[in-house]
Each structure stands twice: as structure tokens, then as C-alpha cells.
Design an enzyme around this catalytic site. Structure first.
Site, PDB file in Angstrom:
ATOM      1  N   THR A  19       0.840  -1.209   0.000  1.00  0.00           N
ATOM      2  CA  THR A  19       0.000   0.000   0.000  1.00  0.00           C
ATOM      3  C   THR A  19       0.873   1.256   0.000  1.00  0.00           C
ATOM      4  O   THR A  19       0.642   2.196  -0.777  1.00  0.00           O
ATOM      5  CB  THR A  19      -0.933  -0.013   1.234  1.00  0.00           C
ATOM      6  OG1 THR A  19      -1.766  -1.184   1.143  1.00  0.00           O
ATOM      7  CG2 THR A  19      -1.792   1.224   1.311  1.00  0.00           C
TER       8      THR A  19
ATOM      9  N   GLN B  32       1.722  -9.339  -6.166  1.00  0.00           N
ATOM     10  CA  GLN B  32       1.429 -10.782  -6.255  1.00  0.00           C
ATOM     11  C   GLN B  32       2.384 -11.513  -7.204  1.00  0.00           C
ATOM     12  O   GLN B  32       2.323 -12.742  -7.307  1.00  0.00           O
ATOM     13  CB  GLN B  32      -0.018 -11.001  -6.729  1.00  0.00           C
ATOM     14  CG  GLN B  32      -1.071 -10.491  -5.767  1.00  0.00           C
ATOM     15  CD  GLN B  32      -1.177 -11.305  -4.469  1.00  0.00           C
ATOM     16  OE1 GLN B  32      -0.558 -12.361  -4.311  1.00  0.00           O
ATOM     17  NE2 GLN B  32      -1.962 -10.810  -3.530  1.00  0.00           N
TER      18      GLN B  32
ATOM     19  N   CYS C  60      -8.567  -8.129   1.684  1.00  0.00           N
ATOM     20  CA  CYS C  60      -8.871  -6.797   2.172  1.00  0.00           C
ATOM     21  C   CYS C  60     -10.340  -6.455   1.984  1.00  0.00           C
ATOM     22  O   CYS C  60     -10.830  -5.526   2.586  1.00  0.00           O
ATOM     23  CB  CYS C  60      -7.999  -5.754   1.499  1.00  0.00           C
ATOM     24  SG  CYS C  60      -7.570  -6.178  -0.126  1.00  0.00           S
TER      25      CYS C  60
HETATM   26  C1  LIG Z   1      -2.027  -6.765  -5.813  1.00  0.00           C
HETATM   27  C2  LIG Z   1      -1.900  -6.131  -4.477  1.00  0.00           C
HETATM   28  N1  LIG Z   1      -1.483  -4.858  -4.400  1.00  0.00           N
HETATM   29  C3  LIG Z   1      -1.316  -4.251  -3.216  1.00  0.00           C
HETATM   30  C4  LIG Z   1      -1.583  -4.898  -2.043  1.00  0.00           C
HETATM   31  C5  LIG Z   1      -1.376  -4.183  -0.745  1.00  0.00           C
HETATM   32  O1  LIG Z   1      -0.227  -4.664  -0.114  1.00  0.00           O
HETATM   33  P1  LIG Z   1      -0.001  -4.537   1.485  1.00  0.00           P
HETATM   34  O2  LIG Z   1      -1.037  -5.394   2.114  1.00  0.00           O
HETATM   35  O3  LIG Z   1       1.388  -5.043   1.699  1.00  0.00           O
HETATM   36  O4  LIG Z   1      -0.154  -3.114   1.834  1.00  0.00           O
HETATM   37  C6  LIG Z   1      -2.030  -6.220  -2.066  1.00  0.00           C
HETATM   38  C7  LIG Z   1      -2.358  -6.936  -0.810  1.00  0.00           C
HETATM   39  O5  LIG Z   1      -3.222  -7.781  -0.791  1.00  0.00           O
HETATM   40  C8  LIG Z   1      -2.181  -6.859  -3.323  1.00  0.00           C
HETATM   41  O6  LIG Z   1      -2.613  -8.115  -3.421  1.00  0.00           O
END
Ligand SMILES: Cc1ncc(COP(=O)(O)O)c(C=O)c1O
Length: 405
Positions: free
Chosen positions: A77, A182, A340
């Protein structure tokens, strides 16, 4: 946890992964020997700085860039926000293009830019989740300055043709940020050889620690910090660097790199995935969403990923959320979509249509019937043996209206 929960098999690697033993060891050694602030000028600090920079160099080496192109962050994020807001801070507002199947982190960063006067356009995808290249071509025209795309879609596994898209971006002078959260760990990434300007990754998706990630940046690209502070990360991200987490990330990447290297650049988990997918698709009322990895002519898919749509015998879609619960009662941990969003947004009937499946053209009830199984190197063929049976029994329990939880 109840005694009924045997075996307990973790099939939710796209949400997060269990840290590898070598990662925990690397982190423990830093917490023991190099725990100090790496900006401190005394010996303790110098030991921490040395460990930090060695880890950064290893991360860079594995991902095909130089150490000063690696900005360490707290995860996916933050990397995405650092990329989008950092690029946008330079110059007047322009246009940002994203796809209709982005992670909420990208949607949130885009919304911030919109509030600052940027125009944000969303490029549609087809029924398999692949970006519509004709629509994208039109969207790359001025005033577009930046394109942000999810390389491997977390919910349906679709891999975008990033290299071809990157070449078009270079030809028309549009910057490309790729959300590779991913993808990294599942295929080799040679950043400086790719037509990509910025790339985001997160440690916890590849058996590294949670709370650390990185943004790779083209060497001549200026990036304003999204988070100011003590001038760390060459002034591009404030905050005392978490040396142990960074060492864990480097170690996790090392393990993935070794595995990919030993298999000719291919993630060996794909073989287990393919075998499991065949058995799942043989069950009644089970349909694949996203590209079919068993079809060589189909678009590409993440190697550790299965996404299904589940229906009752008459074809009526079943709630993916309820299936997750009835399957977990049998000891298998999977997900109804992306972690999420899977805990939120359900209507009173337990149906929560996925915006990703909706963007791919599925009607609401079908878009609420998704199940995701995502694998990792901790699994053996034996662990997966019981999955189709558990899915089928989970379905029967949902149909019978058995209470869950
Ligand atoms: C494709 C993708 N981008 C961004 C994120 C966000 O990553 P983080 O949870 O490390 O902030 C995720 C998390 O599920 C994700 O799958």
C-alpha cells in the site's frame, strides 16, 4: 480452535504467507546484533547501516536494479502511494490511467490525486480480467502522464501483458507504475530490462515479514517523498529503517530466487496448482474465473492461483463467504476473494459481489460466488489431496443451510 480442525492447511497465500524459517533466523540475527538506528554514527549504528545496505544490495541484485533504485517502505500500500503521489508531485496535474481491476490501494491513491486536480480514467478489462488494449491505446494520449496497472490480479490471477504495455508507454512518453505485489517471488523480475518506471512489492506475500516492502524506481526518475521526515531513503521516504524486516525481505527474496533459478525461472508450485485445478473443475457447479492455466492459448495466470465460481445444482450461485466458512470447518483456509475486501460489504444474505468480478462482466449474484485458493512452497501434494472433497462437502453444507461459525 476446535479439535475438528485437522488437518489445518493454509491455502490463502495471496492474502499473506507464513514467514519462512530462514527469514525468521535472518531477522533474529539482526535484532540480536544490528538493532541500532542505521543513521547513528557510533559503532552500533554503523553495524545496523552495514546490515541494511547489504540487504538492500541483495534485494536490488535479485530484482535486476541497483541499490539506489530501491526505496524501502512498509509494504504494498505504501509503495503504491509513494509511486503515484511521488510522481504526481512534480509538475502540474495531468491524467492518471488505472484499470478497473486494481487493488484498493491504487484506487485510494488515485482518489487522492483526483482531489488534487488530476483527472483519473479507468481502463476496462475483458471477461478474463485482461486490460482492453484498444481502449488503453486511446487513454494513453495526452494529457495522460502516468499509468498504474496491477501485474498479477490478486482475486482472479490474471497477468497483464506488462512488457507490451510498457513498450507502448515508452513510445508515447507515459510513465508506468506496476503493482507487482502478487508477482514478485513467483517469476523472475529483471527491473532495469523491463519497460517499467516504478514497481511495487511487499514482503509478506513471499514468505517475508509483514510491514516491509519496496518501490523500485527508474534511476533517472525524480520522486518527491509522500512521507517526509528524517531524510532517509535518499530523501524519498522518511522514517527509521526497520533493519530486521529489510533483512527478512532480502532473505525471502533469496529463497524465492533460489527456487525459481532451480526450476528454469518457473515457479514449481504451478504443477501442484494444475493438478488441483483439474480435480476441482471435475466437481459439479464449479467454474474457473480468470485465465485457464490448462489452456496454452489463454492469457497468462499467476502460477500459485486458482479462482472459482460456485453454483448449486440448478445453477444458482452460492455465497463464496459462506463456503469459506464451511470449508474452514474442515480445516482448509481459503478465501472468497481478496482478503482486504472479503470481510466487508456483505448484504444481509451473506452475498458480497466482488467489484473485480463485476468489472469482468459477471452479474452480482455470480460476482458474490467467488472462492480463491492460493498456494505456496510450504504445501505438498498430500496437503492438497483432501481439498476437492472439502469443497464439495462445504457446498452441501451451504445448500443444507447448516449454521456456520
Ligand atoms: C495486488 C496487491 N497490491 C497491493 C496490495 C497491498 O499490499 P499490502 O497489504 O502489503 O499493503 C495487495 C495486498 O493484498 C495486493 O494483493
Amino acid at each position: 480452535m476446535s479439535a475438528l480442525l485437522t488437518p489445518q492447511v493454509y491455502l490463502d497465500s495471496c492474502a499473506t504467507t507464513p514467514p519462512a524459517a530462514g527469514v525468521l533466523e535472518a531477522m533474529a540475527s539482526v535484532y540480536g546484533e544490528a538493532w541500532a538506528n542505521p543513521s547513528s554514527l557510533h559503532g552500533f549504528g554503523l553495524a545496523a547501516a552495514e546490515r541494511l545496505e547489504r540487504s538492500r544490495m541483495r534485494i536490488a541484485e535479485i530484482l535486476g536494479c541497483s541499490a539506489n533504485q530501491v526505496i524501502l517502505t512498509s509494504g504494498g500500500t505504501e509503495s503504491i502511494h509513494t509511486a503515484l503521489l511521488g510522481v504526481a508531485a512534480d509538475g502540474p496535474p495531468g491524467r492518471l490511467v488505472i484499470s478497473s481491476v486494481e487493488h484498493p490501494a491504487t484506487v485510494a491513491a488515485a482518489a487522492q490525486l483526483q482531489r488534487r486536480g488530476w483527472q483519473v480514467e479507468c481502463c476496462p478489462v475483458d471477461h478474463l480480467g485482461v486490460v482492453d488494449l484498444e481502449a488503453l491505446e486511446l487513454l494513453l494520449k495526452p494529457p495522460t502522464r502516468l499509468l498504474s496497472l496491477i501485474w498479477g490480479q490478486s482475486e482472479v490471477g490474471t497477468l497483464q501483458p506488462i512488457e507490451a504495455i510498457g513498450r507502448r508507454c515508452r513510445a508515447v512518453g507515459v510513465l508506468l507504475h506496476v503493482d507487482a505485489v502478487q508477482v514478485v517471488g513467483h517469476q523472475p523480475v529483471d527491473f532495469n530490462q523491463l519497460p517499467i518506471d516504478l514497481l511495487s512489492l511487499a514482503g509478506h506475500k513471499l514468505q517475508g515479514p509483514r510491514g516491509v516492502g519496496a518501490l523500485l524506481v527508474r534511476s533517472d526518475l525524480k520522486l518527491k517523498p509522500f512521507m517526509g521526515g528524517g531524510g532517509q531513503e535518499s530523501g524519498r521516504r522518511g522514517g527509521t529503517e526497520p533493519v530486521a524486516l529489510v533483512a527478512g525481505l532480502a532473505q525471502a527474496l533469496d529463497l524465492c530466487h533460489g527456487r525459481l533459478w532451480a526450476h528454469g525461472g518457473r515457479d514449481p508450485i504451478a504443477d501442484l496448482r494444475d493438478g488441483l485445478l483439474e480435480r476441482l473443475l471435475a466437481l459439479p457447479g464449479v467454474e474457473l474465473s480468470g485465465p485457464d492455466p490448462l489452456d496454452p492459448t489463454a492469457p497468462k495466470r499467476l502460477p500459485h492461483h486458482i479462482s472459482l465460481l460456485m453454483a448449486a445444482p440448478g445453477g444458482k450461485p452460492l455465497s463464496g463467504r459462506r463456503l469459506v466458512q464451511t470449508i474452514w470447518q474442515q480445516g482448509y483456509a481459503l478465501s472468497s476473494g481478496s482478503a482486504c475486501s472479503s470481510g466487508r460489504g456483505a448484504n444481509p444474505w451473506g452475498m458480497a459481489p466482488s467489484p473485480i468480478l463485476q468489472a469482468m462482466g459477471y452479474p452480482d449474484p455470480v460476482a458474490a460466488s467467488g472462492l480463491r485458493i492460493s498456494l505456496g512452497p510450504w504445501l505438498t501434494a498430500g496437503d492438497l489431496e483432501g481439498v476437492p472433497g472439502a469443497v464439495e462437502r462445504g457446498k452441501l453444507r451451504v445448500l443444507a443451510g447448516e449454521p456456520v461459525g
